[in-house]
Design an enzyme around this catalytic site. Sequence first.
Site, short mmCIF file in Angstrom:
data_model
loop_
_atom_site.label_atom_id
_atom_site.label_comp_id
_atom_site.label_asym_id
_atom_site.label_seq_id
_atom_site.Cartn_x
_atom_site.Cartn_y
_atom_site.Cartn_z
CE LYS A 1 8.82 -1.52 7.88
NZ LYS A 1 7.40 -1.17 7.69
NE ARG B 1 8.28 -2.31 1.51
CZ ARG B 1 8.69 -1.22 2.14
NH1 ARG B 1 9.95 -1.02 2.38
NH2 ARG B 1 7.82 -0.33 2.55
NE ARG C 1 4.33 7.13 7.52
CZ ARG C 1 4.88 5.96 7.18
NH1 ARG C 1 5.66 5.32 8.04
NH2 ARG C 1 4.63 5.44 6.01
NE ARG D 1 6.18 7.66 3.09
CZ ARG D 1 6.70 6.49 3.45
NH1 ARG D 1 7.48 6.40 4.52
NH2 ARG D 1 6.43 5.41 2.77
NE ARG E 1 3.18 2.32 1.39
CZ ARG E 1 3.51 3.16 2.37
NH1 ARG E 1 2.71 4.15 2.68
NH2 ARG E 1 4.62 3.01 3.02
P1 AMP Z 1 8.99 2.81 3.17
O1 AMP Z 1 9.46 4.15 3.58
O2 AMP Z 1 9.83 1.70 3.74
O3 AMP Z 1 7.52 2.60 3.44
O4 AMP Z 1 9.19 2.73 1.58
C1 AMP Z 1 8.53 3.62 0.72
C2 AMP Z 1 8.48 3.08 -0.68
O5 AMP Z 1 9.81 2.87 -1.17
C3 AMP Z 1 7.80 1.71 -0.83
O6 AMP Z 1 6.40 1.81 -0.91
C4 AMP Z 1 8.43 1.23 -2.13
O7 AMP Z 1 7.90 1.89 -3.25
C5 AMP Z 1 9.87 1.69 -1.97
N1 AMP Z 1 10.68 0.68 -1.27
C6 AMP Z 1 11.32 0.82 -0.06
N2 AMP Z 1 11.97 -0.30 0.28
C7 AMP Z 1 11.74 -1.19 -0.72
C8 AMP Z 1 12.13 -2.53 -0.94
N3 AMP Z 1 12.88 -3.21 -0.06
N4 AMP Z 1 11.70 -3.14 -2.10
C9 AMP Z 1 10.96 -2.47 -3.00
N5 AMP Z 1 10.55 -1.22 -2.84
C10 AMP Z 1 10.93 -0.56 -1.72
#
Ligand code: AMP
Length: 216
Positions: A17, A92, A127, A159, A170
């Site tokens: 994404k 999400r 990654r 990360r 996840r």
């Molecule tokens: P990402 O970089 O999009 O994978 O987001 C990393 C982490 O940020 C996720 O695993 C969640 O802990 C938090 N996070 C990001 N976006 C959201 C969202 N829309 N709702 C809830 N938690 C989020």
Amino acid sequence: MSKNLKLIFLGAPGAGKGTQSDIVAEKYGIPTISTGNMIREAIKNNTEMGLAAKSYTEKGALVPDEVVIGIIAERLAKDDCQNGFILDGFPRTVPQAEALDKMGVDINCVVSIEVEDDKIVERMGGRRVCPCGASYHTVYKPSAKGEFCDKCGEKLIIRKDDAPEVVKSRLVIYHEQTEPLKEFYGKKGVLTLVQGQEEVQDTTALTLKAIEDAIA
Ligand code: AMP
């Protein structure tokens, strides 16, 4: 004249994404809003929101809806979103999508990048990210500067939530809480499923076609 693009990327963590968002943002001259990047930035800066989010994010859990909805509402109100935007990592959950509706945000394209779970686990091992928000993959999208970011020169890191066990949880959360959004946006007639390809540019070609059809 085509419409302003208001795009959501759906897809499992690591589906691509962020990579596709950067390409589409550049092509259309609109911002990418990544809740994950905003949360990581807040954690790095020890803000109140960062402190509240940290324990969830590190173990791969979702941050509570009201927190992320607040972040998005504030961000979408900024001037640079007037001509369109891309949401990467939001919504999400169904309540987050409903909150967008309540804000009067009229999403006209949702692209779900489809990648099998096994492939996701394999990909996440490679990654690498930069504190500036740039994201790389050791095989599929290497930095021109090796272990350093080719945008800002910082050392790339892995990360914490990309550890294999965290990735698996996840993925469970993705299937339970995020995947229902395909039905949510399918019913609205704005969803396109794009099969994630081996080569980034092949996924981009499919994505751009979906976008062009949506805003024609
Ligand atoms: P990402 O970089 O999009 O994978 O987001 C990393 C982490 O940020 C996720 O695993 C969640 O802990 C938090 N996070 C990001 N976006 C959201 C969202 N829309 N709702 C809830 N938690 C989020």
